[in-house]
Design an enzyme around this catalytic site. Structure first.
Site, PDB file in Angstrom:
ATOM      1  CG  ASP A 106      -2.129   0.781   1.155  1.00  0.00           C
ATOM      2  OD1 ASP A 106      -3.155   0.336   1.691  1.00  0.00           O
ATOM      3  OD2 ASP A 106      -2.085   1.846   0.498  1.00  0.00           O
ATOM      4  CG  ASP A 205      -3.973   6.287   0.940  1.00  0.00           C
ATOM      5  OD1 ASP A 205      -4.933   5.586   1.263  1.00  0.00           O
ATOM      6  OD2 ASP A 205      -3.738   7.400   1.455  1.00  0.00           O
ATOM      7  CD  GLU A 247      -8.536   5.212  -0.969  1.00  0.00           C
ATOM      8  OE1 GLU A 247      -7.445   5.766  -0.747  1.00  0.00           O
ATOM      9  OE2 GLU A 247      -9.395   5.028  -0.091  1.00  0.00           O
ATOM     10  CG  HIS A 316      -8.392  -0.133   5.395  1.00  0.00           C
ATOM     11  ND1 HIS A 316      -8.291  -0.263   4.018  1.00  0.00           N
ATOM     12  CD2 HIS A 316      -7.898   1.091   5.674  1.00  0.00           C
ATOM     13  CE1 HIS A 316      -7.750   0.816   3.517  1.00  0.00           C
ATOM     14  NE2 HIS A 316      -7.512   1.651   4.481  1.00  0.00           N
ATOM     15  CG  ASP A 317     -10.714   3.420   4.489  1.00  0.00           C
ATOM     16  OD1 ASP A 317     -10.239   3.725   3.382  1.00  0.00           O
ATOM     17  OD2 ASP A 317     -10.062   3.436   5.557  1.00  0.00           O
TER      18      ASP A 317
HETATM   19  O1  TEU Z   1      -8.816   6.643   2.497  1.00  0.00           O
HETATM   20  C1  TEU Z   1      -9.226   7.789   1.823  1.00  0.00           C
HETATM   21  C2  TEU Z   1     -10.485   8.293   2.351  1.00  0.00           C
HETATM   22  O2  TEU Z   1     -10.879   9.370   2.016  1.00  0.00           O
HETATM   23  C3  TEU Z   1     -11.325   7.436   3.256  1.00  0.00           C
HETATM   24  O3  TEU Z   1     -10.625   7.235   4.447  1.00  0.00           O
HETATM   25  C4  TEU Z   1     -12.595   8.198   3.577  1.00  0.00           C
HETATM   26  O4  TEU Z   1     -12.171   9.326   4.278  1.00  0.00           O
HETATM   27  C5  TEU Z   1     -13.531   7.448   4.396  1.00  0.00           C
HETATM   28  O5  TEU Z   1     -12.848   6.903   5.467  1.00  0.00           O
HETATM   29  C6  TEU Z   1     -14.243   6.412   3.628  1.00  0.00           C
HETATM   30  O6  TEU Z   1     -15.363   6.028   4.364  1.00  0.00           O
HETATM   31  C7  TEU Z   1      -7.427   6.369   2.402  1.00  0.00           C
HETATM   32  C8  TEU Z   1      -7.141   5.171   3.290  1.00  0.00           C
HETATM   33  O7  TEU Z   1      -7.850   4.045   2.779  1.00  0.00           O
HETATM   34  C9  TEU Z   1      -7.587   5.525   4.685  1.00  0.00           C
HETATM   35  O8  TEU Z   1      -7.472   4.413   5.558  1.00  0.00           O
HETATM   36  C10 TEU Z   1      -6.728   6.680   5.172  1.00  0.00           C
HETATM   37  O9  TEU Z   1      -7.215   7.100   6.434  1.00  0.00           O
HETATM   38  C11 TEU Z   1      -6.782   7.865   4.195  1.00  0.00           C
HETATM   39  O10 TEU Z   1      -6.662   7.488   2.834  1.00  0.00           O
HETATM   40  C12 TEU Z   1      -5.636   8.822   4.473  1.00  0.00           C
HETATM   41  O11 TEU Z   1      -4.431   8.193   4.080  1.00  0.00           O
END
Ligand code: TEU
Length: 531
Positions: A106, A205, A247, A316-317
């Site tokens: 990642d 990311d 992403e 994971h989000d």
């Molecule tokens: O996520 C981008 C992001 O915008 C998501 O986290 C969004 O804010 C929301 O959580 C979706 O429901 C990436 C990574 O996947 C995330 O884990 C990081 O926190 C973020 O970037 C910052 O690096």
């Protein structure tokens, strides 16, 4: 389909592959410090091989202060001691390779941790490194108000410099300035370092944010975006056989085609989020299954012959699939339903850890919350809403739902660790765990295993076209055709038993119910295949 596309598709080394996403902090704790680690992943490679996955996307394990659980990188060339050593990581690459499993890392290249040496030098006044980031004066900031995605102002004031720096996420995650060629060259060095160690791809990311347009207050999809990605491809992963996925929260089908251009000039594919965020409001909890059908049809048809889809509901989000789209009262049935719907489409499926055994959300309390984004949301929302309203959103949407420890068995802490983990284990681990799933031949695990096997055996899953079948709003149905073969999926989207005046061509190939009946029972999903 044009000849170039067919050539590209025939040469795609990943087109029938399936990726499994691991969030190391929550996957397996081998040294009982309450935090998952790389040796924990090594210890579970047999399980992953049994499931039949081809690649593992490992979320960041680099040195990090972990304000955002590793998406705040302080050193891209070293493994964080809490996850293990570089030798452990080299062993993971080797042991996975012995099982024909590739490792995807990642890469967080839009921002670094404010603990990164580059940022520390910038704070000490080093102009070279100040130019690595987006430092601006008060006048500029006042003309360009920007909110952080994690809530609050995206400009953080540094008194010693009398300047502000941009952070689109937490204030400990400073945005890099990709318009600075030195920054780009540093990123390509990082990519080549890991490629030369044998990683087989990258997940990038928020890569749609590397080109910004301040005059439009736009933090993504800037004018240089695809130029930079093409440059990155040429100077790093394009020289290796890799699977790359960006992403891209802002991408639509047009962007998705550019990113996954069959000429191989950018990525293999991207994560688009229209099926996740069609309400465009992160904390919106309603689901519109009619919209969902239309979105899937759009991406399947518009990228067919012109690009490549990723297929996912979880990461994971995001909240757990069964809790968000399925029905916890029909946990295994709706887990199978959405797995069949997703894995029978064209693209590369991504399985998020625990999805294959039907892990679910949990009823969080404020004290149990760990996610910086959710905590920031709570602190902001509580100013204008009852706590019950705010916690309802947190329990349905927050990222912590995806980050409870993997449930391996019914022993303490779900077999994840012998020490109290960094985040609470879901109380349902005694009923929902890998050990129990492996012992039940009708479990959701074996549905996933069968779907992964099918993707290798049935070319129609990879090569077939896609057409929605309109059987009314209670059903999601589609047909795929390839070289005279037909695959038809029919799914009852409701909890009610339904009669259906539709006879699918071919043999019943797969179902989420053990015995076939005339009517479609609650959430019943069938795949018919005619050869
Ligand atoms: O996520 C981008 C992001 O915008 C998501 O986290 C969004 O804010 C929301 O959580 C979706 O429901 C990436 C990574 O996947 C995330 O884990 C990081 O926190 C973020 O970037 C910052 O690096």
């Amino acid at each position: 389909m044009n000849a170039d596309y067919i050539k590209w598709r025939d040469n795609m080394s990943f087109k029938n592959k399936v990726v499994y996403q691991i969030y190391p902090m929550s996957f397996m704790d081998s040294n009982n410090d309450g935090m998952g680690d790389i040796r924990g992943i090594i210890g579970k490679l047999d399980y992953l091989e049994n499931l039949g996955v081809d690649m593992l996307w490992i979320t960041p394990v680099y040195s990090s202060p972990k304000f955002d659980n590793g998406y705040d990188i302080a050193d891209y060339y070293n493994i964080d001691p809490q996850f293990g050593t570089m030798e452990d990581f080299d062993e993971l690459i080797e042991k996975a390779k012995e099982k024909n499993i590739g490792i995807i890392m990642d890469i967080v290249a839009n921002h670094t941790s404010t603990h990164h040496d580059w940022f520390k030098k910038a704070l000490l006044g080093d102009k070279k490194y100040q130019d690595f980031y987006v430092f601006r004066d008060k006048a500029f900031v006042e003309k360009h108000p920007i909110n952080s995605i994690f809530g609050g102002d995206a400009w953080e004031y540094v008194e010693e410099l009398n300047l502000y720096y941009l952070h689109n996420f937490d204030k400990t995650q400073a945005d890099l300035d990709w318009d600075n060629e030195e920054v780009r060259e540093e990123v390509y060095k990082i990519l080549n370092f890991w490629l030369n160690k044998g990683v087989k791809g990258f997940r990038f990311d928020v890569i749609d944010m590397i080109s910004k347009e301040f005059d439009k207050l736009s933090m993504s999809n800037g004018p240089k975006l695809h130029e930079y990605i093409k440059e990155m491809n040429k100077k790093s992963f394009g020289n290796f056989e890799t699977l790359t996925v960006g992403e891209t929260w802002s991408a639509d089908t047009e962007h998705a085609k550019l990113y996954s251009n069959p000429d191989g000039s950018e990525f293999s594919m991207v994560f688009t989020f229209e099926h996740i965020m069609y309400t465009m409001n992160k904390w919106e909890t309603t689901i519109d299954k009619q919209k969902l059908k239309g979105i899937f049809e759009k991406y399947q048809k518009e990228l067919f012959g012109k690009g490549w889809n990723s297929l996912f509901f979880n990461n994971h989000d995001l909240p757990r699939l069964i809790s968000r789209y399925g029905d916890e009262e029909y946990r295994e049935i709706t887990g199978k339903q959405w797995a069949m719907i997703l894995h029978s489409m064209a693209g590369t499926p991504f399985i998020y850890q625990g999805e294959e055994i039907g892990m679910t959300n949990r009823a969080w309390t404020r004290e149990e919350m760990r996610d910086v984004e959710a905590i920031n949301y709570y602190n902001e929302a509580i100013k204008t809403h009852e706590e019950s309203y705010v916690m309802d959103k947190v329990r349905k949407i927050s990222r912590d739902n995806a980050r409870t420890p993997m449930q391996w068995d019914d022993s303490d802490y779900g077999g994840f660790s012998k020490e109290n983990p960094w985040i609470i284990v879901n109380e349902n681990y005694k009923d929902i765990n890998v050990k129990k799933a492996l012992e039940d031949e009708n479990s959701l695990f074996y549905t996933y295993k069968k779907l992964l096997k099918l993707r290798k055996e049935e070319e129609i899953l990879v090569e077939g076209d896609f057409n929605l079948i309109d059987l009314g709003e209670d059903f999601f149905a589609y047909k795929r055709t390839y070289k005279g073969q037909e695959l038809i999926l029919v799914s009852n989207l409701t909890k009610e038993e339904k009669t259906l005046d539709f006879v699918a061509k071919g043999e019943l190939f797969m179902s989420n119910y053990e015995k076939e009946e005339k009517n479609y029972r609650a959430y019943e999903t069938r795949i018919y295949l005619s050869k």
